[in-house]
Design a protein around this motif. Sequence first.
Motif, PDB file in Angstrom:
ATOM      1  N   ALA A   1       0.833  -1.205   0.000  1.00 35.24           N
ATOM      2  CA  ALA A   1       0.000   0.000   0.000  1.00 35.24           C
ATOM      3  C   ALA A   1       0.868   1.257   0.000  1.00 35.24           C
ATOM      4  N   LYS A   2       1.981   1.214   0.713  1.00 31.07           N
ATOM      5  CA  LYS A   2       2.895   2.364   0.762  1.00 31.07           C
ATOM      6  C   LYS A   2       3.435   2.681  -0.631  1.00 31.07           C
ATOM      7  N   GLN A   3       3.839   1.661  -1.368  1.00 29.46           N
ATOM      8  CA  GLN A   3       4.344   1.866  -2.733  1.00 29.46           C
ATOM      9  C   GLN A   3       3.265   2.469  -3.628  1.00 29.46           C
ATOM     10  N   VAL A   4       2.062   1.935  -3.530  1.00 30.86           N
ATOM     11  CA  VAL A   4       0.955   2.431  -4.356  1.00 30.86           C
ATOM     12  C   VAL A   4       0.619   3.872  -3.963  1.00 30.86           C
TER      13      VAL A   4
ATOM     14  N   LYS B   1       0.126   9.730  -5.054  1.00 35.10           N
ATOM     15  CA  LYS B   1       0.436  11.121  -4.694  1.00 35.10           C
ATOM     16  C   LYS B   1       1.080  11.871  -5.860  1.00 35.10           C
ATOM     17  N   ILE B   2       1.894  11.188  -6.643  1.00 31.99           N
ATOM     18  CA  ILE B   2       2.526  11.825  -7.804  1.00 31.99           C
ATOM     19  C   ILE B   2       1.510  11.979  -8.946  1.00 31.99           C
ATOM     20  N   ALA B   3       0.717  10.928  -9.177  1.00 34.23           N
ATOM     21  CA  ALA B   3      -0.245  10.936 -10.281  1.00 34.23           C
ATOM     22  C   ALA B   3      -1.395  11.917 -10.046  1.00 34.23           C
ATOM     23  N   PHE B   4      -1.796  12.058  -8.788  1.00 33.89           N
ATOM     24  CA  PHE B   4      -2.882  12.966  -8.408  1.00 33.89           C
ATOM     25  C   PHE B   4      -2.348  13.883  -7.315  1.00 33.89           C
TER      26      PHE B   4
ATOM     27  N   HIS C   1      -8.267   1.700   1.810  1.00 33.75           N
ATOM     28  CA  HIS C   1      -8.577   2.810   0.903  1.00 33.75           C
ATOM     29  C   HIS C   1      -7.388   3.765   0.899  1.00 33.75           C
ATOM     30  N   LEU C   2      -6.896   4.116  -0.279  1.00 33.32           N
ATOM     31  CA  LEU C   2      -5.875   5.154  -0.443  1.00 33.32           C
ATOM     32  C   LEU C   2      -6.551   6.301  -1.188  1.00 33.32           C
TER      33      LEU C   2
ATOM     34  N   LYS D   1       3.574   5.934 -12.593  1.00 33.07           N
ATOM     35  CA  LYS D   1       4.385   6.452 -11.477  1.00 33.07           C
ATOM     36  C   LYS D   1       4.923   5.354 -10.569  1.00 33.07           C
ATOM     37  N   LEU D   2       4.566   4.123 -10.857  1.00 30.80           N
ATOM     38  CA  LEU D   2       5.057   2.999 -10.034  1.00 30.80           C
ATOM     39  C   LEU D   2       6.433   2.549 -10.493  1.00 30.80           C
TER      40      LEU D   2
END
Length: 129
Positions: free
Chosen positions: A63-66, A71-74, A94-95, A128-129
């Motif tokens: 979840a941390k990686q996602v 955060k970068i994508a949105f 939920h993220l 962004k991953l």
Amino acid sequence: MTIFSKIVSGEIPAHIVAETTDFMAFLDVNPLVMGHVLVIPKKEIDYIFDMEDELYTGLTLFAKQVAKAVKIAFPCKKVGVAVIGLEVPHTHIHLIPMNNVSDMNFAKEKLKPSQEELAEAAIKIKAKL
């Protein structure tokens, strides 16, 4: 079998943004804000604190990686994290990209993005991953 297990098995389509042997992250089809992702263990376990330690830790790190990609994508102040667990009896995190606390209000009306909008959001996060 939960709706999430059906997504894992491919019975139900989803906008998957990340996947490993044990975990999957996909867009919420009725998000609070665009970029709202659900992160699950592929193994169907109802309650997050019933997970074995190794799986729980793995889910958290996944979840941390996602969340970093979200955060970068949105672009947002932070990616909020919520575990409610009442809607679907399958552990899920939920993220949610948030700029203010109301972005995490589950009582507010949810968005109804088109499949095209969801596909575009998934592509942004995957990039962004």
